[in-house]
Write an enzyme that holds these catalytic residues in place. Structure first.
Site, mmCIF file in Angstrom:
data_model
loop_
_atom_site.group_PDB
_atom_site.id
_atom_site.type_symbol
_atom_site.label_atom_id
_atom_site.label_comp_id
_atom_site.label_asym_id
_atom_site.label_seq_id
_atom_site.Cartn_x
_atom_site.Cartn_y
_atom_site.Cartn_z
ATOM 1 N N ASP A 18 -4.486 4.751 6.112
ATOM 2 C CA ASP A 18 -5.115 5.872 6.808
ATOM 3 C C ASP A 18 -6.102 5.258 7.822
ATOM 4 O O ASP A 18 -5.697 4.865 8.906
ATOM 5 C CB ASP A 18 -5.776 6.729 5.722
ATOM 6 C CG ASP A 18 -6.432 7.996 6.210
ATOM 7 O OD1 ASP A 18 -5.839 8.699 7.026
ATOM 8 O OD2 ASP A 18 -7.547 8.304 5.765
ATOM 9 N N PHE A 38 -2.862 15.374 5.391
ATOM 10 C CA PHE A 38 -3.030 14.938 4.010
ATOM 11 C C PHE A 38 -1.728 15.160 3.242
ATOM 12 O O PHE A 38 -1.155 16.248 3.265
ATOM 13 C CB PHE A 38 -4.184 15.684 3.349
ATOM 14 C CG PHE A 38 -4.540 15.083 2.030
ATOM 15 C CD1 PHE A 38 -5.376 13.968 1.965
ATOM 16 C CD2 PHE A 38 -4.026 15.605 0.856
ATOM 17 C CE1 PHE A 38 -5.683 13.379 0.742
ATOM 18 C CE2 PHE A 38 -4.332 15.023 -0.375
ATOM 19 C CZ PHE A 38 -5.161 13.916 -0.428
ATOM 20 N N ARG A 53 0.985 12.836 -8.260
ATOM 21 C CA ARG A 53 1.589 11.507 -8.072
ATOM 22 C C ARG A 53 3.043 11.449 -8.532
ATOM 23 O O ARG A 53 3.826 10.626 -8.071
ATOM 24 C CB ARG A 53 0.800 10.446 -8.846
ATOM 25 C CG ARG A 53 -0.632 10.242 -8.373
ATOM 26 C CD ARG A 53 -1.203 8.984 -9.027
ATOM 27 N NE ARG A 53 -2.648 8.881 -8.934
ATOM 28 C CZ ARG A 53 -3.313 8.347 -7.904
ATOM 29 N NH1 ARG A 53 -2.648 7.888 -6.865
ATOM 30 N NH2 ARG A 53 -4.620 8.276 -7.908
ATOM 31 N N GLU A 58 0.841 -1.207 0.000
ATOM 32 C CA GLU A 58 0.000 0.000 0.000
ATOM 33 C C GLU A 58 0.867 1.245 0.000
ATOM 34 O O GLU A 58 1.948 1.243 0.582
ATOM 35 C CB GLU A 58 -0.838 0.037 1.285
ATOM 36 C CG GLU A 58 -2.040 -0.873 1.276
ATOM 37 C CD GLU A 58 -3.310 -0.147 0.850
ATOM 38 O OE1 GLU A 58 -3.207 0.924 0.194
ATOM 39 O OE2 GLU A 58 -4.379 -0.644 1.183
ATOM 40 N N ASP A 59 0.353 2.308 -0.607
ATOM 41 C CA ASP A 59 1.053 3.591 -0.507
ATOM 42 C C ASP A 59 0.906 4.170 0.892
ATOM 43 O O ASP A 59 1.845 4.660 1.498
ATOM 44 C CB ASP A 59 0.524 4.596 -1.560
ATOM 45 C CG ASP A 59 -0.994 4.775 -1.530
ATOM 46 O OD1 ASP A 59 -1.706 3.998 -0.843
ATOM 47 O OD2 ASP A 59 -1.486 5.698 -2.205
ATOM 48 N N ASP A 63 -1.883 11.036 -4.461
ATOM 49 C CA ASP A 63 -2.504 12.116 -5.222
ATOM 50 C C ASP A 63 -3.413 12.999 -4.385
ATOM 51 O O ASP A 63 -3.918 12.601 -3.337
ATOM 52 C CB ASP A 63 -3.380 11.528 -6.328
ATOM 53 C CG ASP A 63 -4.636 10.854 -5.752
ATOM 54 O OD1 ASP A 63 -4.490 9.910 -4.955
ATOM 55 O OD2 ASP A 63 -5.766 11.306 -6.071
#
Ligand code: IMP
Ligand code: MG
Length: 184
Positions: A108, A157, A170, A104-105, A164
């Protein structure tokens, strides 16, 4: 690194490309050790994990089988919608008896990775773990924290390095965070 504007929002430098690459080498070392001789299958989650995955796998000695999957929960908002809106790549997976690593990037709320984890588990893999470049522990609502974490970050964020804002940003080599009103 300078502050940048992405789709009308101001973002400030947070994690440099150099810091990311140094951390990826360490993570690759852990994976080389843990997955040696296990013939692992890696499931990078599109779109965000594409750059993280591309760089990480080039630091590996183990040869993972790679199968990209896509789940989307966010839309173009800055808050998680907590529902999986679309998916692809999932039904081609043959995971029974395999050692699976989800890439995963960012984690959250943890909703996306939990959904994928449950899906994978139904296929009776030999093991399933999660690696994520970024982890927001203060936003996390799941009960199983990721097994490999690049950076623990606060609940802000971020964009860049695959992540993105409304599908922009990105391509940025480093990671930037939304500039808060207080520091403007
Ligand atoms: P979760 O399901 O709440 O863990 O969110 C997972 C997905 O939301 C990630 O794979 C990202 O695509 C997106 N996301 C969460 N936080 C951020 C952020 O700070 N910047 C950009 N995308 C994010
Ligand atoms: Mg996104």
């Amino acid at each position: 690194m300078k502050s940048i504007n992405v789709q009308g929002k101001e973002f400030e430098p947070y994690i440099t490309s150099k810091e990311i690459h140094s951390r990826l080498k360490t993570m690759a070392g852990l994976l080389n050790h843990d997955y040696k001789d296990l013939d692992p299958i890696f499931l990078p989650v599109l779109n965000g994990a594409f750059i993280f995955t591309a760089d990480l796998v080039r630091y590996l000695d183990v040869q993972p089988m790679l199968q990209f999957v896509r789940l989307s929960t966010y839309g173009d908002e800055m808050k998680s919608s907590k529902t999986v809106q679309s998916s692809f790549g999932l039904n081609q997976l043959k995971l029974k008896g395999r050692h699976v690593l989800i890439l995963e990037d960012i984690i959250d709320t943890g909703f996306t990775s939990r959904f994928l984890m449950e899906y994978v588990n139904r296929q009776q893999p030999a093991s399933v773990r999660i690696a994520t470049l970024l982890f927001k522990p203060d936003a996390f609502e799941g009960d199983r924290a990721p097994d490999y974490v690049g950076f623990h970050i606060s609940n802000e964020f971020v964009v860049g390095y695959g992540l993105d804002y409304a599908q922009y940003g990105r391509e940025l080599p480093g990671i930037y965070r939304l500039r808060s009103m207080a520091t403007k």
